[in-house]
Design a protein around this motif. Structure first.
Motif: not given
Ligand SMILES: Nc1ncnc2c1ncn2[C@@H]1O[C@H](COP(=O)(O)OP(=O)(O)OP(=O)(O)O)[C@@H](O)[C@H]1O
Ligand SMILES: [Mg+2]
Length: 624
Positions: A544, A559-560, A566-568, A548, A539, A557, A508, A552, A564, A505
């Protein structure tokens, strides 16, 4: 030949008829000729004899001086068989006596007159007059004196009748012979042409519809060389069908390998045109399988990639040796993501000496690359975490000393009030430092057993970690949760989920905005009988796009691009599932990126964790 028939049967018939008509005609001609010459020879003898006999009888009558006899003799000879006319002339050729008609009126023909000198020389002569009339002449001599000539003409009618009878017989025989042999040839020809036509139809249907086996085996109705030929043909068809079945099996095998192999496969000919690809290769290029065929790689792929692969293909055609593990990388897809392919190219030979195609194997190594990258980063994070924990640990002791000292300082009576104020402020900041170190320590020393945690404490501890980023982005945080709300869980893991959601959040919300954290006792939205705790992180950030949002929860995956892994969310979802919970997301992105306030965009993640009395036993039965 235009008029020559095509069918063997009619050819045989025509050939035979020609031959027979020719030979019968020839035979008839020879027979006629032979017969005619035989009649001529006989006529010669006959005419010699008759003319000499007439001449001697006339000579005798002259010697006896009885000229009346001469006329009688001439008429008698004229009536005898094989004689058509008899006459007597003086030596000059004047007709004196004639067997029929008036002698005074008759004259010798020029052909007869021309024979007189020779008759005078030889005594007797046989010759042919115009119109193929045969005639004999003999000189009439008495006492050595030439008195005239006796002429006898041959009557051919009997001989001609005989010849006509022979010719008619030959014709009848010839017709019977020709008709009988024509019938025989037609029958024999049929026995050849029918099996041949059967073979012809069989071969044609084998070519036009090789799969249709209903016509085979062909019936064998004759037991001769042609029957053997049909049997051999049937065996050939059976062996072809067997070979085709084998070929089909091999093709199906290859097709299924091509379709199901977990690698991209493509085949390219010498002109650089694609002759075959599988679905995985088409997925890699992003072009439908059917659109690949007949095109060149530069038609299908972006220029640098196409050039590299084309180069490898040409090298294989030249060197006839494989090219292995060419690593290509770039960015593509929707949303755009980095990719890495491993390309190998190898020669496909149809004969030992000829490389007909080059096969391309494309392996998508993007996930491997990304996981290597993620591993590197998570190792770095773990090291940083351990470092942070040990620093926090080290800071803790001096901090306690500073806290105590500040306490003593504040309680020193002679300190001026303003200074006391500063000491109080310093105490507040030191407490914050202490709190951060405590939380850092707690974060990295997670308990391995589930336990009951206070939601307030858990959520606050995470928010405190992000305090400085929240502050610098000027984010308004709304904490909407009841005090005393507890949850039986693996606290460290749920904290990780929460930290991920809050971190996303904050990422973004680059333009400030609101961050709402809510936690309540609630029910499962799919199964209302199930109670538990629902918490939400909302937020007013960028939100998105649907394409996207679809991806997620996939590993890697992001977009950072730089920050990033992409594992979070992937890890968070795993943790939630481990707690038998659920997660859902609603998000809205403002279409125009230039819109400054982004009032209408934002994202809400909702997580439900059920009351899990038996969490420990379901996770680890031994832990009870
Ligand atoms: N609150 C959010 N607002 C907008 N986009 C989000 C939000 N949460 C997640 N996303 C999108 O989901 C993607 C995946 O998130 P995830 O947490 O799995 O990975 P990440 O944040 O990119 O990387 P990491 O968490 O490993 O640092 C993000 O890259 C982002 O595009
Ligand atoms: Mg994240």
């Amino acid at each position: 030949m235009r008029f020559w028939p095509r069918s063997i049967r009619w050819q045989m018939l025509a050939g035979l008829l020609l031959l027979e008509i020719l030979s019968i005609g020839l035979f008839a001609a020879l027979l006629t000729r032979q017969q005619t010459s035989r009649v001529y020879v006989r006529a010669q003898h006959w005419l010699t004899y008759e003319s000499q006999a007439l001449a001697s009888q006339i000579a005798e009558a002259l010697e006896k001086q009885s000229p009346g006899w001469i006329d009688t003799t001439v008429r008698t000879v004229g009536k005898s068989p094989n004689v058509s006319l008899a006459k007597a002339t003086d030596p000059a050729g004047n007709v004196l006596y004639l067997s029929k008609g008036d002698a005074d009126q008759a004259v010798l023909e020029p052909g007869e007159l021309a024979m007189i000198p020779e008759a005078k020389r030889n005594g007797t002569l046989v010759f042919t007059l115009p119109g193929n009339r045969w005639e004999g002449v003999s000189a009439i001599v008495t006492a050595g004196r030439l008195r005239g000539y006796a002429w006898v003409q041959f009557d051919k009618s009997a001989a001609e009748e005989q010849l006509a009878a022979i010719q008619t017989d030959t014709l009848v025989f010839g017709i019977i012979w020709v008709v009988a042999s024509a019938l025989l040839v037609l029958m024999m020809g049929r026995s050849i042409t029918r099996p041949l036509a059967l073979l012809h139809h069989g071969a044609t249907s084998l070519m036009t519809s090789p799969e249709d086996s209903s016509r085979f085996p062909l019936p064998v109705r004759v037991h001769n060389e042609i029957g053997d030929l049909i049997e051999t043909f049937n065996r050939m068809v059976a062996s072809l069908a067997e070979q085709r079945a084998g070929l089909n099996d091999t093709l199906s095998l290859l097709d299924s390998m091509l379709a199901n192999a977990p690698i991209g496969l493509a085949f390219v000919d010498r002109n650089g045109r694609v002759v075959r690809v599988n679905q995985i290769f088409a997925d890699l290029t992003g072009v439908a399988v059917s659109r690949h065929l007949g095109r060149t790689l530069p038609d299908l792929l972006p220029p640098p990639v196409a050039t590299e692969i084309d180069g490898a293909v040409q090298q294989v055609f030249l060197s006839e040796e494989p090219v292995r593990n060419l690593e290509l990388s770039g960015e593509g897809g929707k949303p755009r993501r980095p990719w890495t392919w491993l390309i190998s190219a190898y020669p496909v030979r149809t004969t030992p000496k000829q490389v007909r195609w080059v096969g391309i194997i494309a392996l998508d190594a993007s996930d491997r690359k990304r996981s290597e990258e993620a591993l590197r980063r998570s190792e770095k994070l773990a090291v940083t975490g351990r470092l942070a924990a040990s620093i926090a640990h080290e800071i803790n002791n001096p901090l306690e000393a500073i806290t105590n000292l500040l306490f003593l300082l504040r309680n020193t009576s002679e300190l001026p009030d303003a200074t006391k104020q500063y000491v109080t402020m310093a105490e507040y900041e030191v407490r914050r430092i202490a709190e951060i170190t405590q939380q850092t320590l707690r974060f990295y020393r997670q308990p391995t057993q589930p336990g009951r945690v206070t939601m307030e404490e858990l959520l606050d501890s995470v928010l405190n970690l992000f305090q400085s980023r929240i502050h610098s982005l000027d984010l308004q945080v709304e904490r909407d949760y009841d005090a005393g709300l507890t949850l039986f869980c693996f606290a460290g893991e749920i904290r990780q989920v929460f930290a991920n959601l809050v971190g996303n959040s904050i990422d973004a919300s680059s333009n400030g905005g609101r961050l709402v954290i809510r936690a309540r006792r609630s029910r499962d939205w799919r199964n209302p009988a199930q109670t538990g705790i629902r918490f939400a992180v909302a937020d007013t950030g960028a939100g998105m796009e649907p394409d996207v949002r679809e991806h997620i929860f996939e590993a890697f995956f992001t977009t950072k691009e730089v920050t990033g892994t992409g594992l979070g969310l992937w890890v968070s979802q795993e943790i939630i599932l481990k707690h038998h919970g659920l997660v859902r997301v609603r998000s809205r992105s403002v279409a125009r990126p230039d819109e400054p306030a982004r009032k209408n965009s934002g994202t809400v993640f909702e997580v439900f964790i059920p009351d899990n009395a038996n969490l420990a036993s379901s996770m680890n039965p031994a832990a009870d």
